[in-house]
Design a protein around this motif. Structure first.
Motif, PDB file in Angstrom:
ATOM      1  N   ILE A 121       4.138  19.816  -2.797  1.00 64.25           N
ATOM      2  CA  ILE A 121       3.769  19.594  -1.895  1.00 64.25           C
ATOM      3  C   ILE A 121       2.607  19.695  -1.212  1.00 64.25           C
ATOM      4  N   THR A 122       1.427  20.199  -1.373  1.00 64.44           N
ATOM      5  CA  THR A 122       0.386  20.744   0.306  1.00 64.44           C
ATOM      6  C   THR A 122       0.243  20.114   1.329  1.00 64.44           C
ATOM      7  N   ALA A 123       0.399  20.388   2.360  1.00 68.26           N
ATOM      8  CA  ALA A 123      -0.039  19.744   3.267  1.00 68.26           C
ATOM      9  C   ALA A 123      -1.068  18.720   3.165  1.00 68.26           C
ATOM     10  N   ARG A 124      -1.709  18.858   2.461  1.00 66.26           N
ATOM     11  CA  ARG A 124      -3.361  17.635   2.578  1.00 66.26           C
ATOM     12  C   ARG A 124      -2.968  17.162   1.043  1.00 66.26           C
ATOM     13  N   ALA A 125      -1.944  17.434   0.589  1.00 72.38           N
ATOM     14  CA  ALA A 125      -1.066  15.954  -0.363  1.00 72.38           C
ATOM     15  C   ALA A 125      -0.664  14.995   0.717  1.00 72.38           C
ATOM     16  N   PHE A 126       0.446  15.350   1.081  1.00 76.62           N
ATOM     17  CA  PHE A 126       1.384  15.076   2.123  1.00 76.62           C
ATOM     18  C   PHE A 126       0.598  14.145   3.204  1.00 76.62           C
ATOM     19  N   THR A 127      -0.577  14.143   4.125  1.00 79.45           N
ATOM     20  CA  THR A 127      -1.234  13.763   4.431  1.00 79.45           C
ATOM     21  C   THR A 127      -1.644  12.983   3.862  1.00 79.45           C
ATOM     22  N   ALA A 128      -2.525  13.018   2.377  1.00 82.61           N
ATOM     23  CA  ALA A 128      -3.753  12.240   1.897  1.00 82.61           C
ATOM     24  C   ALA A 128      -2.960  10.509   1.293  1.00 82.61           C
ATOM     25  N   ALA A 129      -0.867  10.736   1.320  1.00 83.72           N
ATOM     26  CA  ALA A 129      -0.191  10.023   0.587  1.00 83.72           C
ATOM     27  C   ALA A 129       0.468   9.624   1.846  1.00 83.72           C
ATOM     28  N   ALA A 130       0.340   9.650   3.240  1.00 82.33           N
ATOM     29  CA  ALA A 130       0.990   9.229   4.158  1.00 82.33           C
ATOM     30  C   ALA A 130      -0.147   8.240   4.876  1.00 82.33           C
ATOM     31  N   HIS A 131      -1.752   8.623   4.624  1.00 84.89           N
ATOM     32  CA  HIS A 131      -2.820   7.660   4.795  1.00 84.89           C
ATOM     33  C   HIS A 131      -3.134   6.764   3.328  1.00 84.89           C
ATOM     34  N   LEU A 132      -2.810   6.958   2.639  1.00 84.90           N
ATOM     35  CA  LEU A 132      -2.378   6.780   1.072  1.00 84.90           C
ATOM     36  C   LEU A 132      -2.008   4.558   1.739  1.00 84.90           C
ATOM     37  N   LEU A 133      -0.553   5.178   1.978  1.00 78.77           N
ATOM     38  CA  LEU A 133       0.731   4.091   2.626  1.00 78.77           C
ATOM     39  C   LEU A 133       0.823   3.457   3.850  1.00 78.77           C
ATOM     40  N   THR A 134       0.097   4.339   4.710  1.00 79.34           N
ATOM     41  CA  THR A 134      -0.276   3.341   5.696  1.00 79.34           C
ATOM     42  C   THR A 134      -1.190   2.268   5.854  1.00 79.34           C
ATOM     43  N   ASP A 135      -2.650   3.026   5.408  1.00 80.42           N
ATOM     44  CA  ASP A 135      -3.922   2.681   5.368  1.00 80.42           C
ATOM     45  C   ASP A 135      -3.770   1.806   4.556  1.00 80.42           C
ATOM     46  N   TYR A 136      -3.548   1.743   3.226  1.00 87.16           N
ATOM     47  CA  TYR A 136      -3.025   0.418   1.922  1.00 87.16           C
ATOM     48  C   TYR A 136      -2.363   0.272   1.732  1.00 87.16           C
ATOM     49  N   PHE A 137      -1.137   0.121   1.686  1.00 85.86           N
ATOM     50  CA  PHE A 137      -0.295  -0.458   1.066  1.00 85.86           C
ATOM     51  C   PHE A 137       0.094  -1.229   1.800  1.00 85.86           C
ATOM     52  N   MET A 138       0.553  -0.873   3.745  1.00 83.79           N
ATOM     53  CA  MET A 138       1.040  -1.462   3.777  1.00 83.79           C
ATOM     54  C   MET A 138       0.711  -2.051   4.175  1.00 83.79           C
TER      55      MET A 138
END
Length: 120
Positions: free
Chosen positions: A8-25
């Motif tokens: 997994i690229t760093a960019r994909a990981f960062t995007a997934a982390a933002h999705l988790l913290t900014d939307y899912f949580m």
């Protein structure tokens, strides 16, 4: 068909982390937070939002039942329970007992006049 990615690229990981913290949580907090609030408090919050938006002089139980129709506040008992919470919070003044025998009282909660000074 291509095989799944091995890395997994760093960019994909960062995007997934933002999705988790900014939307899912925030969505999970919203969904599960409403479920954790007691019914009386949730109904009181609904009634408080209506009072804040409509600025009524008094809150009439029958009017709320028949004309306003707020979510979850469909019975007189539910409205009285929500109003009791707002009486404790000093938003409303409880109805005065009727002094005359035989007359049915009009169930109305007066708005605390200091409320408008605080919430405006």
């Amino acid at each position: 068909m291509a095989p799944p990615p091995v890395e997994i690229t760093a960019r994909a990981f960062t995007a997934a982390a933002h999705l988790l913290t900014d939307y899912f949580m925030p969505m999970a907090e919203r969904v599960y937070g409403d479920a954790a609030i007691p019914t009386a408090d949730r109904n009181a919050a609904t009634l408080a939002r209506w009072i804040k938006s409509e600025h009524p002089g008094e809150v009439y139980v029958r009017h709320l039942q028949r004309e306003v129709r707020l979510p979850w506040l469909t019975t007189a008992d539910a409205i009285h329970t929500a109003a009791a919470v707002l009486v404790e919070a000093d938003w409303l003044v409880p109805p005065r007992p009727v002094a005359e025998f035989g007359r049915k009282r009009r169930e109305a909660y007066a708005i605390n006049p200091r409320l408008w000074e605080v919430i405006q």
